[in-house]
Motif scaffolding. Sequence first.
Motif, PDB file in Angstrom:
ATOM      1  N   ILE A  34     -13.582  17.107  85.103  1.00  0.00           N
ATOM      2  CA  ILE A  34     -14.061  16.183  86.136  1.00  0.00           C
ATOM      3  C   ILE A  34     -14.423  16.956  87.407  1.00  0.00           C
ATOM      4  CG2 ILE A  34     -13.426  14.242  87.635  1.00  0.00           C
ATOM      5  CD1 ILE A  34     -13.973  13.493  84.679  1.00  0.00           C
ATOM      6  N   PHE A  35     -13.538  17.849  87.823  1.00  0.00           N
ATOM      7  CA  PHE A  35     -13.792  18.643  89.022  1.00  0.00           C
ATOM      8  C   PHE A  35     -15.050  19.488  88.867  1.00  0.00           C
ATOM      9  CE2 PHE A  35     -13.423  22.710  91.241  1.00  0.00           C
ATOM     10  CZ  PHE A  35     -13.319  22.280  92.555  1.00  0.00           C
ATOM     11  N   LEU A  36     -15.176  20.190  87.746  1.00  0.00           N
ATOM     12  CA  LEU A  36     -16.331  21.063  87.526  1.00  0.00           C
ATOM     13  C   LEU A  36     -17.633  20.275  87.437  1.00  0.00           C
ATOM     14  CD1 LEU A  36     -14.720  23.542  84.991  1.00  0.00           C
ATOM     15  CD2 LEU A  36     -15.440  24.067  87.337  1.00  0.00           C
ATOM     16  N   LEU A  37     -17.593  19.113  86.792  1.00  0.00           N
ATOM     17  CA  LEU A  37     -18.794  18.270  86.732  1.00  0.00           C
ATOM     18  C   LEU A  37     -19.221  17.833  88.132  1.00  0.00           C
ATOM     19  CD1 LEU A  37     -18.200  15.942  83.649  1.00  0.00           C
ATOM     20  CD2 LEU A  37     -20.035  17.615  83.946  1.00  0.00           C
ATOM     21  N   GLY A  38     -18.275  17.347  88.907  1.00  0.00           N
ATOM     22  CA  GLY A  38     -18.586  16.909  90.267  1.00  0.00           C
ATOM     23  C   GLY A  38     -19.110  18.045  91.124  1.00  0.00           C
ATOM     24  N   TYR A  39     -18.456  19.180  91.045  1.00  0.00           N
ATOM     25  CA  TYR A  39     -18.866  20.341  91.848  1.00  0.00           C
ATOM     26  C   TYR A  39     -20.230  20.850  91.402  1.00  0.00           C
ATOM     27  CZ  TYR A  39     -18.284  24.688  94.469  1.00  0.00           C
ATOM     28  OH  TYR A  39     -18.434  25.730  95.340  1.00  0.00           O
ATOM     29  N   GLY A  40     -20.447  20.891  90.094  1.00  0.00           N
ATOM     30  CA  GLY A  40     -21.733  21.350  89.564  1.00  0.00           C
ATOM     31  C   GLY A  40     -22.878  20.443  89.968  1.00  0.00           C
ATOM     32  N   LEU A  41     -22.672  19.133  89.848  1.00  0.00           N
ATOM     33  CA  LEU A  41     -23.718  18.178  90.224  1.00  0.00           C
ATOM     34  C   LEU A  41     -23.979  18.220  91.733  1.00  0.00           C
ATOM     35  CD1 LEU A  41     -22.768  15.192  87.906  1.00  0.00           C
ATOM     36  CD2 LEU A  41     -24.710  16.780  87.652  1.00  0.00           C
ATOM     37  N   GLN A  42     -22.937  18.367  92.515  1.00  0.00           N
ATOM     38  CA  GLN A  42     -23.097  18.471  93.968  1.00  0.00           C
ATOM     39  C   GLN A  42     -23.901  19.727  94.326  1.00  0.00           C
ATOM     40  OE1 GLN A  42     -19.400  18.930  96.067  1.00  0.00           O
ATOM     41  NE2 GLN A  42     -20.339  18.729  98.069  1.00  0.00           N
ATOM     42  N   SER A  43     -23.634  20.832  93.654  1.00  0.00           N
ATOM     43  CA  SER A  43     -24.361  22.074  93.921  1.00  0.00           C
ATOM     44  C   SER A  43     -25.824  21.956  93.514  1.00  0.00           C
ATOM     45  CB  SER A  43     -23.707  23.248  93.192  1.00  0.00           C
ATOM     46  OG  SER A  43     -22.439  23.512  93.731  1.00  0.00           O
ATOM     47  N   LEU A  44     -26.078  21.329  92.365  1.00  0.00           N
ATOM     48  CA  LEU A  44     -27.469  21.138  91.949  1.00  0.00           C
ATOM     49  C   LEU A  44     -28.215  20.232  92.928  1.00  0.00           C
ATOM     50  CD1 LEU A  44     -27.166  20.856  88.069  1.00  0.00           C
ATOM     51  CD2 LEU A  44     -28.075  22.759  89.413  1.00  0.00           C
ATOM     52  N   TYR A  45     -27.556  19.184  93.392  1.00  0.00           N
ATOM     53  CA  TYR A  45     -28.155  18.301  94.387  1.00  0.00           C
ATOM     54  C   TYR A  45     -28.498  19.088  95.652  1.00  0.00           C
ATOM     55  CZ  TYR A  45     -28.649  14.650  97.900  1.00  0.00           C
ATOM     56  OH  TYR A  45     -29.121  13.862  98.913  1.00  0.00           O
TER      57      TYR A  45
END
Length: 155
Positions: A34-45
Amino acid sequence: LSDAILISAGVGGFGAVTARYPQVVDIAKFAGVIFLLGYGLQSLYASIRLSHALDVDGQVVTSLKKALLLCFGFTWLNPHVYLDTLVLVGMVSTGADSKVVFAAGAVSASFFFFFALGYGARLLRPLFAKPKAWNILDALVGILMLYLAWHLYQS
């Protein structure tokens, strides 16, 4: 210092805890995904939508208290740090001939990494004064975090 504490805890017995209570690993993996998905999507955004640059000229230096609280939060509120240090390092250490030597090596590598990161960052200052460099870094971080989330989910 936090990493040294967590590595020592992992080597010192967290492997035994996870062997006795395997659901701890599943909970840690789920939180990590969950943390990695959120962080990854935030970085891509951020790589697509934001334009920022490193500009330290004229900035107010933060207080020691604020810096320590940020460091504490980024370390101890990050579920991935527990996966890395307690679970992964703890499990890998169970196969080591000497847990003391293993822990000393892991802690030494951690100190070297973080000091190199901190002192090496100043060498990259001119590069990160350009917004495009941040966009590229954000995209690479986002891709890496999603990749790690996928592999953590698969394991």
